[in-house]
Design an enzyme around this catalytic site. Structure first.
Site, short mmCIF file in Angstrom:
data_model
loop_
_atom_site.label_atom_id
_atom_site.label_comp_id
_atom_site.label_asym_id
_atom_site.label_seq_id
_atom_site.Cartn_x
_atom_site.Cartn_y
_atom_site.Cartn_z
N GLN A 46 0.83 -1.19 0.00
CA GLN A 46 0.00 0.00 0.00
C GLN A 46 0.88 1.26 0.00
O GLN A 46 1.70 1.44 0.90
CB GLN A 46 -0.92 0.00 1.22
CG GLN A 46 -1.79 1.23 1.33
CD GLN A 46 -2.63 1.27 2.59
OE1 GLN A 46 -3.49 2.12 2.75
NE2 GLN A 46 -2.39 0.35 3.51
N CYS A 77 -6.77 7.94 3.87
CA CYS A 77 -6.32 8.42 5.19
C CYS A 77 -6.80 9.84 5.44
O CYS A 77 -6.55 10.74 4.62
CB CYS A 77 -4.81 8.34 5.29
SG CYS A 77 -4.19 8.85 6.93
N LYS A 118 -7.79 2.48 -2.77
CA LYS A 118 -8.67 2.55 -1.60
C LYS A 118 -9.02 4.02 -1.41
O LYS A 118 -8.13 4.86 -1.27
CB LYS A 118 -7.95 2.01 -0.36
CG LYS A 118 -8.57 2.39 1.00
CD LYS A 118 -9.81 1.60 1.29
CE LYS A 118 -10.45 2.05 2.62
NZ LYS A 118 -9.61 1.86 3.79
N ASN A 178 -16.23 -1.38 2.30
CA ASN A 178 -15.50 -1.19 3.56
C ASN A 178 -16.29 -0.22 4.43
O ASN A 178 -17.05 0.59 3.92
CB ASN A 178 -14.10 -0.64 3.25
CG ASN A 178 -13.30 -0.27 4.49
OD1 ASN A 178 -12.93 0.88 4.68
ND2 ASN A 178 -13.03 -1.24 5.34
N GLY A 179 -16.11 -0.31 5.72
CA GLY A 179 -16.75 0.62 6.64
C GLY A 179 -17.78 -0.04 7.53
O GLY A 179 -18.79 -0.57 7.05
N ASP A 180 -17.53 -0.04 8.85
CA ASP A 180 -18.45 -0.57 9.85
C ASP A 180 -18.69 -2.07 9.71
O ASP A 180 -19.76 -2.56 10.08
CB ASP A 180 -19.79 0.17 9.81
CG ASP A 180 -19.68 1.64 10.16
OD1 ASP A 180 -18.66 2.01 10.79
OD2 ASP A 180 -20.57 2.42 9.79
N ARG A 203 -10.62 -1.60 11.00
CA ARG A 203 -10.69 -1.44 12.46
C ARG A 203 -11.47 -2.55 13.15
O ARG A 203 -11.24 -2.84 14.32
CB ARG A 203 -11.31 -0.08 12.79
CG ARG A 203 -10.45 1.11 12.36
CD ARG A 203 -11.15 2.42 12.67
NE ARG A 203 -12.42 2.51 11.96
CZ ARG A 203 -13.50 3.09 12.43
NH1 ARG A 203 -13.48 3.63 13.62
NH2 ARG A 203 -14.61 3.13 11.72
#
Length: 318
Positions: A46, A77, A118, A178-180, A203
């Site tokens: 990455q 980011c 991403k 992606n996300g949650d 995360r």
């Protein structure tokens, strides 16, 4: 969703905004990357930066010298220290610049490996969302991973999965959601709601290191169940093409796709506590004194392993 392919991505390799000695800089920033760091699954590289020449040079070295199986550009980011230098989600401010960066990376690797992106849904807002998606696709990205929050949102609020669904409608390249994604239930929910081609977990794995295994195992199990279900469904079709499912079959369908919260984790016959203990031994290897003694020798490892074993043994007795 196919569960056969698992892809892993390195932490970002920070590419500086300028360099008086590009060759030395490129060697330095790629030195610690190891495609085989995690064993049998190669680790994609990455990159994060905005200097097109240095990004391209880094990508070329990562592929030709270090064996990277994929190059991923970080446009997600939200940290001010990153965006202040024009990198990360700051690239989403200018679709033309984003296109040029991705195009340069694709050219640098010469088709040897895929280049992917991403990205977030925008910087201040989502007004350039579709322009950025199209820029990435037209520049030659193999697929795009979308975290549907803006830079300004950071990690606040809920990820807007509808934006992933709209990207699926707009693009011809694969879209990764992606996300949650923090559980098997949320993994299935984002897949259902968006039709995405894959899932990326960040995360969520911090609070549950076994999340990848749970999701992969669950989808594999359900894929097998679905194949049996569809075989039965084809037999149950009426001549006019409508379904002749009876109430018992509908109940089976509800159980197959219903609430996942109560479903036990699938662990391939291995006790979950043993998996967690193995994880602690591998990655919690530092004691409080800073010595490398292995997690089983550290206070943290001993306490965690003891608690987990007691819990597991208690469960097995019931």
């Amino acid at each position: 969703m196919s569960v056969a392919h698992v892809d892993l991505l390195s932490e970002f390799i920070r590419v500086p905004g300028h360099s008086d000695n590009p060759r030395a800089t490129t060697r330095g920033i790629t030195a610690s990357y190891d495609a085989n760091e995690l064993g049998e699954v190669p680790l994609a590289a990455q990159l994060m930066g905005s200097n097109i020449d240095l990004l391209a040079a880094a990508a070329e070295r990562l592929v030709t010298v270090k064996g990277a199986p994929r190059i991923d550009l970080n446009c997600g980011c939200p940290a001010n220290v990153v965006t202040g230098g024009g990198a990360g989600s700051s690239l989403l401010r200018d679709p033309d610049q984003l296109h040029e960066v991705v195009r340069s990376l694709v050219a640098a690797v010469g088709g040897a490996v895929p280049v992917t992106v991403k990205m977030r849904s925008g910087f201040d807002d989502t007004s350039l969302y579709e322009d950025n998606l199209l820029a990435v696709q037209e520049a030659g990205a193999a697929f795009v991973t979308i975290h549907p929050r803006t830079k300004q949102q950071s990690y606040n609020g809920r990820a807007d999965w509808s934006l992933i669904a709209s990207a699926k409608q707009l693009l011809s390249i694969p879209v990764v959601g992606n996300g949650d994604i923090v559980s098997v239930a949320s993994a299935l929910a984002i897949y259902r709601e968006t039709g995405c081609d894959g899932l990326m977990i960040g995360r969520g794995a911090l609070q549950d290191p076994l999340l990848f295994r749970r999701i992969k195992a669950y989808f594999a199990q359900q894929q097998s169940s679905l194949e049996h279900f569809e075989d039965g469904l084809s037999v149950a079709q009426n001549p006019n093409g409508t379904s002749s499912l009876d109430s018992s079959q509908m109940t089976c369908q509800h159980q197959l796709y219903g609430n996942l919260a109560s479903d036990p984790a699938v662990s391939g016959g291995v006790r979950e506590c043993d998996l967690v203990i193995d994880f602690l031994k591998r990655y919690a290897a530092y004691g409080f004194d800073g010595s490398v003694n292995g997690a089983e020798q550290s206070l943290v490892g001993l306490v965690c392993c003891s608690v987990i074993c007691q819990s597991c043994n208690s469960t097995s007795r019931h």
